[in-house]
Write a protein that holds these residues in place. Structure first.
Motif, PDB file in Angstrom:
ATOM      1  N   TYR A  85       0.819  -1.218   0.000  1.00  0.00           N
ATOM      2  CA  TYR A  85       0.000   0.000   0.000  1.00  0.00           C
ATOM      3  C   TYR A  85       0.848   1.261   0.000  1.00  0.00           C
ATOM      4  O   TYR A  85       0.555   2.225  -0.711  1.00  0.00           O
ATOM      5  CB  TYR A  85      -0.926  -0.002   1.220  1.00  0.00           C
ATOM      6  N   SER A  86       1.895   1.284   0.796  1.00  0.00           N
ATOM      7  CA  SER A  86       2.654   2.516   1.011  1.00  0.00           C
ATOM      8  C   SER A  86       3.794   2.721   0.022  1.00  0.00           C
ATOM      9  O   SER A  86       4.542   3.687   0.144  1.00  0.00           O
ATOM     10  CB  SER A  86       3.214   2.540   2.439  1.00  0.00           C
ATOM     11  N   ASP A  87       3.924   1.838  -0.968  1.00  0.00           N
ATOM     12  CA  ASP A  87       5.033   1.932  -1.920  1.00  0.00           C
ATOM     13  C   ASP A  87       4.503   1.859  -3.354  1.00  0.00           C
ATOM     14  O   ASP A  87       4.716   0.873  -4.065  1.00  0.00           O
ATOM     15  CB  ASP A  87       6.026   0.795  -1.660  1.00  0.00           C
ATOM     16  N   PRO A  88       3.817   2.924  -3.821  1.00  0.00           N
ATOM     17  CA  PRO A  88       3.192   2.866  -5.140  1.00  0.00           C
ATOM     18  C   PRO A  88       4.171   2.784  -6.295  1.00  0.00           C
ATOM     19  O   PRO A  88       3.798   2.351  -7.386  1.00  0.00           O
ATOM     20  CB  PRO A  88       2.383   4.167  -5.201  1.00  0.00           C
ATOM     21  N   ASP A  89       5.411   3.195  -6.090  1.00  0.00           N
ATOM     22  CA  ASP A  89       6.389   3.109  -7.173  1.00  0.00           C
ATOM     23  C   ASP A  89       6.756   1.671  -7.500  1.00  0.00           C
ATOM     24  O   ASP A  89       7.101   1.357  -8.647  1.00  0.00           O
ATOM     25  CB  ASP A  89       7.661   3.884  -6.799  1.00  0.00           C
ATOM     26  N   ARG A  90       6.689   0.792  -6.508  1.00  0.00           N
ATOM     27  CA  ARG A  90       7.102  -0.599  -6.726  1.00  0.00           C
ATOM     28  C   ARG A  90       5.970  -1.599  -6.763  1.00  0.00           C
ATOM     29  O   ARG A  90       6.113  -2.668  -7.376  1.00  0.00           O
ATOM     30  CB  ARG A  90       8.107  -1.035  -5.651  1.00  0.00           C
ATOM     31  N   PHE A  91       4.843  -1.274  -6.097  1.00  0.00           N
ATOM     32  CA  PHE A  91       3.829  -2.305  -5.912  1.00  0.00           C
ATOM     33  C   PHE A  91       2.421  -1.824  -6.273  1.00  0.00           C
ATOM     34  O   PHE A  91       2.061  -0.676  -6.043  1.00  0.00           O
ATOM     35  CB  PHE A  91       3.827  -2.778  -4.457  1.00  0.00           C
ATOM     36  N   PHE A  92       1.645  -2.753  -6.826  1.00  0.00           N
ATOM     37  CA  PHE A  92       0.211  -2.541  -6.977  1.00  0.00           C
ATOM     38  C   PHE A  92      -0.452  -2.711  -5.611  1.00  0.00           C
ATOM     39  O   PHE A  92       0.066  -3.397  -4.733  1.00  0.00           O
ATOM     40  CB  PHE A  92      -0.383  -3.573  -7.946  1.00  0.00           C
TER      41      PHE A  92
END
Length: 255
Positions: free
Chosen positions: A224-231
């Protein structure tokens, strides 16, 4: 393009990956390594993204075996490449066949990869709250044992998933867990009135420990908190986006 578990990486003759959203051909909200056939992405893009994943895993294009996931405790045994038909409805895959990758898709739920180095048996489970509460982890371990694994030798790695600071749940959600076991209260931190913050990786780790797993490696990554790496399904919902991409977590015995 992917992250790995130090515990699994130390096992020879094994390949695994928790793929991120980087390194694919999809665009927009699916950018870029979306693996979700159930998403609204162009299926040709999804197929190319999955092909790139098989290159990383060192398996044939039809040897990445995944399911039509239904948040269940159902496990399939993969004994060969995909035959081109419909994917089975299940939430975990196990195999003892070299060159076959067991894969699960996720976008906040917990992807868990398993390996018994001695028996040469591997597996992958999709463990959201419903699957974890319903026994998908234990069912995966039992299916691996049917192939010759020993739970005391199994290494389990918990990949990127939504973590407690990001996972607000309602009182009705809490009540389902407390009805199953009042001791599960420890996986909920105080939140807004009639809400709490749920510790999904903590709950997964607890179930794996009770099941007798010898080594548990939690990567500590929050989708959730890492939109650059994860959906993230929940982040997309909060942003009022129409859909979301999915990651793949997969593991294979070298062929």
């Amino acid at each position: 393009m992917h992250v790995t578990s130090p515990a699994l990486a130390g096992i020879s003759g094994l390949r695994h990956a928790f793929f991120t959203r980087d390194g694919g051909v999809s665009s927009g909200i699916y950018g870029s390594l979306n693996a979700g056939f159930g998403s609204g992405d162009d299926p040709d893009n999804v197929r190319e993204n999955r092909r790139r994943m098989t290159e990383v895993l060192g398996v044939a294009e039809n040897a990445l075996i995944s399911c039509f996931q239904i948040h269940s405790p159902t496990v399939i045994v993969a004994d060969g490449p995909h035959d081109g038909g419909e994917r089975p409805r299940a939430d975990a895959v196990v195999t003892k066949i070299p060159g076959i990758a067991c894969g699960v898709a996720a976008a906040d739920c917990g992807p868990v990869l398993f390996a018994d180095a001695e028996a040469r048996v591997v597996g992958a489970a999709h463990a959201g709250w419903k699957g974890a509460l319903g026994g998908v982890l234990e069912a995966t371990i039992a299916a691996m044992e049917q192939l010759g694994a020993d739970r005391g030798r199994i290494t389990a790695a918990v990949g990127p998933l939504i973590r407690q600071p990001s996972y607000e749940v309602s009182q009705s959600f809490i009540d389902q867990f407390l009805a199953a076991d009042p001791g599960y209260a420890r996986f909920f931190a105080p939140g807004r009135p009639e809400h709490a913050q749920f510790d999904l990786p903590g709950f997964i780790g607890h179930r794996l420990t009770l099941a007798g797993i010898g080594t548990i490696d939690d990567l500590g990554l929050d989708t959730y908190s890492d939109p650059d790496r994860f959906f993230s399904y929940r982040r997309s919902t909060h942003r009022r986006e129409p859909d979301y991409g999915r990651h793949i977590a997969a593991i294979a015995l070298a062929g």
